[in-house]
Motif scaffolding. Structure first.
Motif, mmCIF file in Angstrom:
data_model
loop_
_atom_site.group_PDB
_atom_site.id
_atom_site.type_symbol
_atom_site.label_atom_id
_atom_site.label_comp_id
_atom_site.label_asym_id
_atom_site.label_seq_id
_atom_site.Cartn_x
_atom_site.Cartn_y
_atom_site.Cartn_z
ATOM 1 N N ARG A 376 0.834 -1.195 0.000
ATOM 2 C CA ARG A 376 0.000 0.000 0.000
ATOM 3 C C ARG A 376 0.873 1.250 0.000
ATOM 4 O O ARG A 376 2.061 1.193 0.352
ATOM 5 N N ILE A 377 0.265 2.355 -0.404
ATOM 6 C CA ILE A 377 0.887 3.675 -0.298
ATOM 7 C C ILE A 377 0.378 4.316 0.984
ATOM 8 O O ILE A 377 -0.825 4.482 1.160
ATOM 9 N N ASP A 378 1.288 4.640 1.890
ATOM 10 C CA ASP A 378 0.837 5.248 3.144
ATOM 11 C C ASP A 378 1.158 6.740 3.229
ATOM 12 O O ASP A 378 0.773 7.398 4.200
ATOM 13 N N LYS A 379 1.832 7.281 2.204
ATOM 14 C CA LYS A 379 2.114 8.713 2.209
ATOM 15 C C LYS A 379 2.440 9.139 0.783
ATOM 16 O O LYS A 379 3.114 8.420 0.058
ATOM 17 N N ALA A 380 1.945 10.291 0.374
ATOM 18 C CA ALA A 380 2.235 10.809 -0.956
ATOM 19 C C ALA A 380 2.118 12.325 -0.939
ATOM 20 O O ALA A 380 1.282 12.895 -0.223
ATOM 21 N N SER A 381 2.981 12.976 -1.701
ATOM 22 C CA SER A 381 2.940 14.425 -1.868
ATOM 23 C C SER A 381 3.585 14.741 -3.212
ATOM 24 O O SER A 381 3.897 13.832 -3.988
ATOM 25 N N LYS A 382 3.784 15.993 -3.501
ATOM 26 C CA LYS A 382 4.327 16.405 -4.804
ATOM 27 C C LYS A 382 5.656 15.712 -5.077
ATOM 28 O O LYS A 382 6.626 15.884 -4.347
ATOM 29 N N GLY A 383 5.680 14.884 -6.133
ATOM 30 C CA GLY A 383 6.901 14.218 -6.550
ATOM 31 C C GLY A 383 7.388 13.132 -5.617
ATOM 32 O O GLY A 383 8.536 12.686 -5.730
ATOM 33 N N PHE A 384 6.537 12.661 -4.690
ATOM 34 C CA PHE A 384 6.992 11.702 -3.675
ATOM 35 C C PHE A 384 5.870 10.741 -3.324
ATOM 36 O O PHE A 384 4.696 11.119 -3.282
ATOM 37 N N ALA A 385 6.224 9.481 -3.083
ATOM 38 C CA ALA A 385 5.285 8.493 -2.553
ATOM 39 C C ALA A 385 6.072 7.496 -1.714
ATOM 40 O O ALA A 385 7.262 7.242 -1.977
#
Length: 495
Positions: A376-385
């Motif tokens: 799973r993806i637990d964090k994402a922001s601009k240009g980052f996951a």
């Protein structure tokens, strides 16, 4: 109204000592206290046996679901039974339901949603009893009608609650999970041809187990009671059973006492009266946690469940018990794993896929999309996951992860040279960097994309680590390859 109130000459009884039973002697006159004492002894022994020999948790049923009822969204619990941490059997029947909107309104100002306006609600079960079957009893004059009757039976009952805070999980439950996890990750069976200097002796293995203990602190929010910082230990495959028996002996004789709740206190009945611990909120069973999306209607101060919002149910921390018949069948006819690799280890370290999946970057918290092994993806922001999965641990000295990742782009998005790379791994997870040309990819573009990921794992103890590994140089070809062969090699082996 007269000034006369009900009076009583009976003294308040002390709590019965659960370690004593009545010594019946010919000619003894038995009273109420004697019967209460005998019942306290018998019932406490049943609870004692259950909590020390069985454990606690759901035995069967008690499935938690959500749905729409007559009063709006509700939480439902099916019939079933459970064993409380104190060893009390709890039976729920028939099926139960609770209106979330009514419950939210009753909580009032205690409701404090997170920034996403989500309230986590804990579904908790505990035992209670009620007095029933009133009968006339003799008494004194000037009594009211209520004083002339007394309940003649005590009935087992249950209490289902929705709570804003999780129940305090028994420390022993956490320690049991940590012990099994520690043994699984620290025992590496090896063949008889392994150099003796690389093999861990049984004494050193037990020393490492004792050294891993995190001393319990009352009410401390610890999550690990056995520190798993030690590197995996190589154990002769033919002696694994002996090592595990020794480890479990240490658990029974030394470690379990560190985390076992002492419901009967330190007193011994022959020396001084024993007073059992009173009932408390600790003696309950967690069934599930429900994430409730809430909002306030126009002109109202009450929180209500947001219309058509999902109600995800979390049961990862739910304790449960497997009955003896199932364990027997599992032992006799359950799945068997091929142990040939244990007794005859291959030359190369063990290598396996531990997580995989296609994960959308948009609304990753609410999408509910998960991959193999709960990738799973637990964090994402601009240009980052950031990725993680069940069982993920960053231990480069013990094992290495190989991460393969590519982008899945919506048709027609038309990005100029989008790329994804692995930025690194740490204790929090696997960091991905997303770029469009040389700039970090904006969140609008990310919302239309997904990442296709495969994560493999191999043990570093049997070979060079990722930091020092270097692929061997290919042998020089006898003749320059053709142009077509060069294209094939580049397209098949590129990163």
């Amino acid at each position: 109204m007269s000034g006369f109130g009900p009076s009583s000459t009976s003294a308040k009884r002390a709590a019965a000592d659960p370690t004593k039973h009545v010594n019946y002697v010919l000619g003894m006159v038995l009273g109420v206290d004697d019967f209460i004492q005998d019942f306290a002894y018998q019932s406490e022994r049943d609870r004692w046996q259950a909590r020390d020999l069985l454990g606690y948790g759901t035995a069967w049923g008690l499935a938690v679901t959500t749905g729409l009822g007559a009063r709006g969204p509700e939480v439902r619990v099916s019939p079933g039974t459970a064993l409380s941490p104190r060893g009390q059997l709890v039976r729920v029947t028939p099926a139960q339901c609770a209106s979330l909107n009514d419950w939210l309104k009753a909580q009032g100002a205690a409701i404090e949603p997170n920034p996403d306006e989500i309230v986590r609600v804990w579904v908790v079960l505990s035992y209670r009893e009620c007095l029933t079957d009133p009968v006339p009893v003799p008494g004194e004059p000037c009594r009211s009608e209520d004083d002339a009757m007394a309940p003649s039976r005590v009935t087992d009952d249950f209490k289902l609650e929705l709570r804003l805070t999780p129940p305090q999980e028994p420390t022993e439950e956490q320690a049991v999970r940590d012990l099994v996890r520690w043994l699984r990750t620290h025992v590496v069976p090896v063949g008889d041809d392994t150099p003796s200097g690389d093999v861990t002796s049984e004494a050193d293995f037990l020393t490492a187990l004792r050294a891993a203990v995190v001393q319990p602190v009352p009410l401390a929010p610890e999550t690990d009671w056995l520190d798993d910082a030690a590197a995996p230990m190589k154990v002769p495959a033919t002696q694994v059973e002996g090592y595990l028996r020794a480890a479990l002996r240490v658990w029974v004789t030394e470690l379990r006492a560190l985390w076992r709740p002492n419901w009967l206190g330190e007193a011994q009945g022959c020396q001084q009266p024993v007073s059992a611990e009173p009932d408390s909120d600790v003696d309950c069973v967690l069934l599930a946690a429900v994430d409730v999306h809430v909002s306030k209607e126009l002109g109202s101060t009450d929180w209500v469940v947001k219309a058509e919002a999902p109600l995800p149910i979390h049961e990862d921390e739910r304790p449960y018990l497997l009955h003896l018949r199932l364990l027997q069948e599992w032992a006799l006819a359950g799945p068997l794993w091929d142990t040939s690799a244990v007794h005859h280890p291959p030359t190369l370290p063990a290598y396996q896929i531990v997580a995989a999946g296609t994960l959308p970057l948009a609304s990753f918290e609410d999408s509910g999309v998960q991959g193999y092994n709960n990738l799973r993806i637990d964090k994402a922001s601009k240009g980052f996951a950031r990725l993680t999965f069940d069982g993920y641990q960053y231990k480069p000295e013990a094992w290495q992860y190989v991460v393969k990742v590519t982008l899945q782009e919506d048709e027609g998005l038309g990005l100029a040279l989008p790329t994804v790379t692995v930025a690194g791994l740490d204790s929090d997870g696997i960091r991905l960097r997303l770029r469009e040309r040389e700039d970090p990819m904006d969140e609008t573009s990310m919302a239309s994309m997904a990442v296709i990921v495969e994560v493999s794992q191999y043990f570093a103890g049997a070979g060079p680590t990722l930091k020092t590994a270097r692929a061997p140089e290919p042998p020089a070809p006898p003749a320059p390859p053709s142009r077509a062969a060069s294209r094939t090699r580049r397209s098949g082996g590129g990163r």
